[in-house]
Design a protein around this motif. Sequence first.
Motif, PDB file in Angstrom:
ATOM      1  N   MET A   1       0.851  -1.205   0.000  1.00 45.03           N
ATOM      2  CA  MET A   1       0.000   0.000   0.000  1.00 45.03           C
ATOM      3  C   MET A   1       0.886   1.254   0.000  1.00 45.03           C
ATOM      4  O   MET A   1       1.758   1.383   0.860  1.00 45.03           O
ATOM      5  N   ALA A   3       1.326   5.631  -0.050  1.00 43.10           N
ATOM      6  CA  ALA A   3       0.727   6.676   0.795  1.00 43.10           C
ATOM      7  C   ALA A   3      -0.626   7.144   0.256  1.00 43.10           C
ATOM      8  O   ALA A   3      -1.556   7.405   1.029  1.00 43.10           O
ATOM      9  N   ALA A   6      -3.189   4.627   0.997  1.00 52.87           N
ATOM     10  CA  ALA A   6      -3.427   4.676   2.446  1.00 52.87           C
ATOM     11  C   ALA A   6      -4.385   5.817   2.791  1.00 52.87           C
ATOM     12  O   ALA A   6      -5.263   5.677   3.653  1.00 52.87           O
ATOM     13  N   LEU A   7      -4.219   6.924   2.075  1.00 52.51           N
ATOM     14  CA  LEU A   7      -5.092   8.077   2.316  1.00 52.51           C
ATOM     15  C   LEU A   7      -6.537   7.758   1.916  1.00 52.51           C
ATOM     16  O   LEU A   7      -7.486   8.085   2.645  1.00 52.51           O
ATOM     17  N   PHE A   9      -7.785   4.785   1.794  1.00 51.96           N
ATOM     18  CA  PHE A   9      -8.232   3.778   2.756  1.00 51.96           C
ATOM     19  C   PHE A   9      -8.752   4.446   4.039  1.00 51.96           C
ATOM     20  O   PHE A   9      -9.848   4.136   4.518  1.00 51.96           O
ATOM     21  N   VAL A  10      -7.972   5.391   4.577  1.00 53.35           N
ATOM     22  CA  VAL A  10      -8.412   6.007   5.845  1.00 53.35           C
ATOM     23  C   VAL A  10      -9.618   6.929   5.645  1.00 53.35           C
ATOM     24  O   VAL A  10     -10.413   7.111   6.576  1.00 53.35           O
ATOM     25  N   VAL A  13     -12.331   4.622   6.024  1.00 52.59           N
ATOM     26  CA  VAL A  13     -12.465   4.239   7.446  1.00 52.59           C
ATOM     27  C   VAL A  13     -13.162   5.365   8.220  1.00 52.59           C
ATOM     28  O   VAL A  13     -14.061   5.125   9.041  1.00 52.59           O
ATOM     29  N   TYR A  14     -12.745   6.591   7.921  1.00 54.00           N
ATOM     30  CA  TYR A  14     -13.328   7.751   8.620  1.00 54.00           C
ATOM     31  C   TYR A  14     -14.824   7.875   8.310  1.00 54.00           C
ATOM     32  O   TYR A  14     -15.644   8.116   9.207  1.00 54.00           O
ATOM     33  N   LEU A  16     -16.831   5.502   7.358  1.00 50.90           N
ATOM     34  CA  LEU A  16     -17.545   4.386   8.005  1.00 50.90           C
ATOM     35  C   LEU A  16     -17.715   4.657   9.507  1.00 50.90           C
ATOM     36  O   LEU A  16     -18.777   4.375  10.090  1.00 50.90           O
ATOM     37  N   THR A  17     -16.675   5.223  10.115  1.00 50.66           N
ATOM     38  CA  THR A  17     -16.760   5.569  11.547  1.00 50.66           C
ATOM     39  C   THR A  17     -17.889   6.570  11.776  1.00 50.66           C
ATOM     40  O   THR A  17     -18.675   6.437  12.732  1.00 50.66           O
ATOM     41  N   LEU A  18     -17.967   7.557  10.886  1.00 47.58           N
ATOM     42  CA  LEU A  18     -19.012   8.575  11.021  1.00 47.58           C
ATOM     43  C   LEU A  18     -20.403   7.942  10.905  1.00 47.58           C
ATOM     44  O   LEU A  18     -21.310   8.234  11.701  1.00 47.58           O
ATOM     45  N   VAL A  20     -21.267   4.805  11.504  1.00 49.35           N
ATOM     46  CA  VAL A  20     -21.575   3.986  12.691  1.00 49.35           C
ATOM     47  C   VAL A  20     -21.890   4.895  13.892  1.00 49.35           C
ATOM     48  O   VAL A  20     -22.823   4.617  14.659  1.00 49.35           O
TER      49      VAL A  20
END
Lengths: 56, 399
Positions: A1, A3, A6-7, A9-10, A13-14, A16-18, A20
Amino acid sequence: MDAFNALVFVAAVYALTLVVALFVVVVVIALRRITADRPKAAAAEPSSPRREEASA
Amino acid sequence: MIDQLARIFEGISSFGQMDLQTVAIRLALIFVGLLLVYLSAKEILDPLVLMPMGLAMALVNGAVLTIDGKLTNLFVDPLLSRPDDVLNGMQIFFLQPLFTLTFSNSLIACLVFMGIGVITDLDFLIARPLQSFLIAVAAELGSILTFPVAVALGFTPKEAAAIAIVGGADGPMVLFTSLELARHLFVPISVVAYVYLSITYAVYPYMIKLLVPKKMRGIVMDLRAVPRVSSRQKLAFAVLAGTVLSILFPVAAPLFASFFVGVMVKEADIPRYRKFLDEVVLTGSSFFLGFVLGALLSVSVVTDPRIVLIMFLGMLALLLSGIGGIIAGMVAYWLSKGKTNPLIGIAGVSCMPTTAKVAQKCAFQVNKRAVILPFAMGPSVAGVITTAIIAAIYVGLLR
């Protein structure tokens, strides 16, 4: 992966966090409505004096 | 004669068997350990975890001896992995049973979480869930942005996630994620996290003063505007949220279960259980957490050259999370037309209840009537849950 991936990807993730976290918020709000006593449920504004009186 | 003396005073003679760089690192670790004890005793750092950690660090790096021709200590060997070695290790290293049975399987994180649950106040989270969670999500900026930085610096995605979660400012979560994703970096990441979490109490106030105008810091919030939340509602939330989050993220279910069982005990008002979880479980696990982590910091473990990078990334993660929290606090201030003290934003950086206390302390410095702690507890508790969600997503996607 690298950079950049990775950006991306996060970012996912961010997001999805929001989602949930908002789902938990919905759960809390639903729970408050369900567990409120009837006079409290009738109150339009949760912070109204009527609700506080009923809770006390 | 000299040989006999060297055998008696192995801690000293072992210096002679090491290269100069290792000797320097060992001496530095002894010094840092003693410094941690000193700063904890002065209450500049949080003594609960860092005092036993500092003492263990100093002792473990002093007490080096030779076993089977190998320089080691009698505290703990975290590098044992084969079942036979672990079993033998438990007969030799006095902290090995604790490490094997409570650290290797994340039990220690769960025990700490039970204790945190029992001291958690859910009132504001349930009264203002949207505000609390939005602030908490913004205050996870470090847990998110540190990941690509770590990848760019050469860490694998698993290692990067384990390091990035330091930005969630939640010790048990850091332990859990690093044990799940980067077991080989568990010690440096955990130690960096706990040392930094302790430093947040000293550093965040300066960041707040730098980013939040004095006038805003003293805003008085109206406690009467917060709707009352009954114990029954809090109990129902603990059961429901715990169940829902466990269904969503089975991988982090032990942590959710531990946290919400603590909350449940508190809200069900079972005094004996509450006392047990607070005074015995939380106190005991915090003590042994600090002591074992300190003992793990032997010279053989911290010679990983990437530890400097981990220190940098840990600091970056916490700074970014702090900035994210403050930005969210400012947004809350503008949306509420000046009725919300923006300092509650920093409480979103979890680390419960330290960051909420930091917010209160900074507000008091400006205005003695500005009681914001109850408001700050909402984002703080939401921060714990949000960090658990991010950790679960990282672990679920990357393990």
